[in-house]
Scaffold this active site. Sequence first.
Site, PDB file in Angstrom:
ATOM      1  N   LYS A  71       0.689  -1.232  -0.065  1.00  0.00           N
ATOM      2  CA  LYS A  71      -0.008  -0.040  -0.077  1.00  0.00           C
ATOM      3  C   LYS A  71       0.847   1.357   0.017  1.00  0.00           C
ATOM      4  O   LYS A  71       0.398   2.439  -0.608  1.00  0.00           O
ATOM      5  CB  LYS A  71      -0.947  -0.014   1.104  1.00  0.00           C
ATOM      6  CG  LYS A  71      -2.067  -1.110   1.271  1.00  0.00           C
ATOM      7  CD  LYS A  71      -2.976  -0.892   0.227  1.00  0.00           C
ATOM      8  CE  LYS A  71      -4.271  -1.725   0.313  1.00  0.00           C
ATOM      9  NZ  LYS A  71      -4.966  -1.645  -0.813  1.00  0.00           N
ATOM     10  N   GLU A 100      -9.709   6.041   2.831  1.00  0.00           N
ATOM     11  CA  GLU A 100     -10.562   4.991   3.466  1.00  0.00           C
ATOM     12  C   GLU A 100      -9.473   3.608   3.692  1.00  0.00           C
ATOM     13  O   GLU A 100      -8.425   3.680   3.154  1.00  0.00           O
ATOM     14  CB  GLU A 100     -11.432   4.472   2.386  1.00  0.00           C
ATOM     15  CG  GLU A 100     -11.265   3.354   1.263  1.00  0.00           C
ATOM     16  CD  GLU A 100     -10.069   3.748   0.318  1.00  0.00           C
ATOM     17  OE1 GLU A 100     -10.213   5.195   0.064  1.00  0.00           O
ATOM     18  OE2 GLU A 100      -9.306   3.080  -0.176  1.00  0.00           O
ATOM     19  N   SER A 107       1.666  -9.529  -0.523  1.00  0.00           N
ATOM     20  CA  SER A 107       1.343  -8.252  -0.398  1.00  0.00           C
ATOM     21  C   SER A 107       1.451  -7.686   0.681  1.00  0.00           C
ATOM     22  O   SER A 107       1.807  -6.327   0.683  1.00  0.00           O
ATOM     23  CB  SER A 107      -0.190  -8.082  -1.057  1.00  0.00           C
ATOM     24  OG  SER A 107      -1.039  -8.850  -0.118  1.00  0.00           O
TER      25      SER A 107
END
Lengths: 253, 414
Positions: free
Chosen positions: B103, B125, B390
Amino acid sequence: MLPRDRVTQGIQAAKKPALVAFLTAGYPTREGFQAALSAIASAADVIEIGVPFSDPMADGVTIQRSSETAIRNGVTLHWILDELAACKGKISTPLLLMSYLNPLVAYGYPQLARDAAAAGVSGFMVPDLPLEESAPLRDAFANEGLALVQFVTPATPADRLERLCKQSQGFVYAVTRTGITGGQSELPEDLTEYLSRVKAASPIPVCAGFGVRSAEQVRRIGEHADGVIVGSALVEVLEQGNDPAEFLASLRP
Amino acid sequence: MTSMDRDALLQALLDGELPDAQGRFGPFGGRYVPETLMPAINRLTEAVETIFTTQAFQRALQSELTGWVGRPTALTRCDRLGLQWNAEVWLKREDLAHTGAHKINNAIGQALLAKAIGATRVVAETGAGQHGVATAAACARVGLPCTVYMGAVDVARQAPNVDRMHRLGAEVVSVTSGDRTLRAAIDEAIRDWVTDPKSTYYLIGSAIGPHPYPLLVRNLQAVIGQEARVQMLDRAELPDAVFACVGGGSNSIGLFHAFLGDEEVQLFGVEAGGTGSALGQNSATLAAGRPGVLHGANTMLLYDDDGQIQETHSVSAGLDYPGVGPEHALLQMIGRVKYVSASDTESLDALDELCAMEGILPALESAHALAGARRWAQRNPGTRILIGLSGRGDKDMPILAEVASRKENNDAAA
């Protein structure tokens, strides 16, 4: 007369400013929908019927709440059109449906246009459908003469404002401030300048509102617009079991 | 659709012609936002075409990626796991990136862009909290205040990340409307953005939303695949198959992109199969959904016959979303990527296996990619597999503890 022209005429023929009243279909109860509609029709010049959606991203807490409950009550677009078809002829006030796009996608555009016209609906407003994406829906509506109302906002640049006003049908919905529906009730300071710009750009009537809840606000907006839109405040009146016609009458200057 | 149409769309994608000027990936994508947001969307589109591509911006981004994020991330060969699976297994280690997941690649890039276009605050969000933490960190790094919307359900199940966001200076708003998970958090972030689109920058966390977000996020995440492809070629050869988990689909699109042109490489997106195949039991949007419009894009969605978006389920908060990025919808349509799903149970097993075999605790999201790869390896013995890891699983400790205690109770009851 085409359905969309009935909206324009309804506003033009009304005592100034015209009142455009919003209610969420089937809220607070499904059983009370037709009665609420009749009561509002006796006091408003145009009625916007909200189709509840699971993700009302442009709406404040009141309409979020009414949408959630309406969905739980089993309100669907099919049900709304059936109800409207059942009371066709009894209500002469022009009716618009306010819906996010996905319920319309799920229904299918050509069928929707036919069913809506047959149920006496004059047009739609779709808050998550900007002009750039509107061609398929607009084309389907054109076959039935239904209006697709465009929104403009204080942040809309001049050239875009011109384009939106030219493309809008029925009337132009002038959002009076950025933000979600309902909420703060002060009118912005530059309201006069903004509405004058929209009026100058628009060949059809301009109706304005967002968070309108008093006669004073209706009077002030009415000085510069053809109609005033009342939404969340009216939903709250219905929620509390009060008389919507009486409330709308109290807003008239 | 003919195979010629499919090839033409893939070629257009490879040539950078998609998304087109309307923000479309074939039939998917677009900009379905309230009129109030159109000026902001147009401004951002212009910034993505101008500022983002300048040498100065790319240099600044590169410097943050190496000096602050810690790129390139490692490529790890997993011999013990490989022996178990009868495969050659490689992990692209986004769990080693700053703040513990991919991210951050997107968050720092968009935070720099927000600063460059003069935004004075950022909203975001978050589902699992990884994007929230990354955004909080990136905003602190560039000096912008930030507010993170997080569903109340997720606030409860990802508590460690809520504390981290606070510590990094973000305001965290617990969202109690709608489904109280990622979807409701996005609704609420958009409501905030609509209120002040001029000075607020919406830093979206996945390759979803209105154009230009799916393009911007993919371009910022493409570094994952670019690095992995070079690293694979350096140390072995191209993989036979690449696996990544898909919620909104940012780490997967980032990993896949560099391999799209390698015909011999099969690509697999793994969605959350949850507890079953019925509506509401999973978040397998591409497997079970149909085209519709949500959060600004026309894409594959889970909704009922009346158009109401369906509640989803996944043990992993980051995959618990009823939509998917429009580029994935296209990749599925043209058959370049296959989308499969892994259940809660399979993913929890895969998580345990990676801990035991390789000493790596993956995020529950990433565990779905492992589970999908493991199943494929069983049917395709002796193959070389690249898996996008991830994120790391520290944030999942409360859920893992809860799952463990539930299992104990069930065992005791049985």
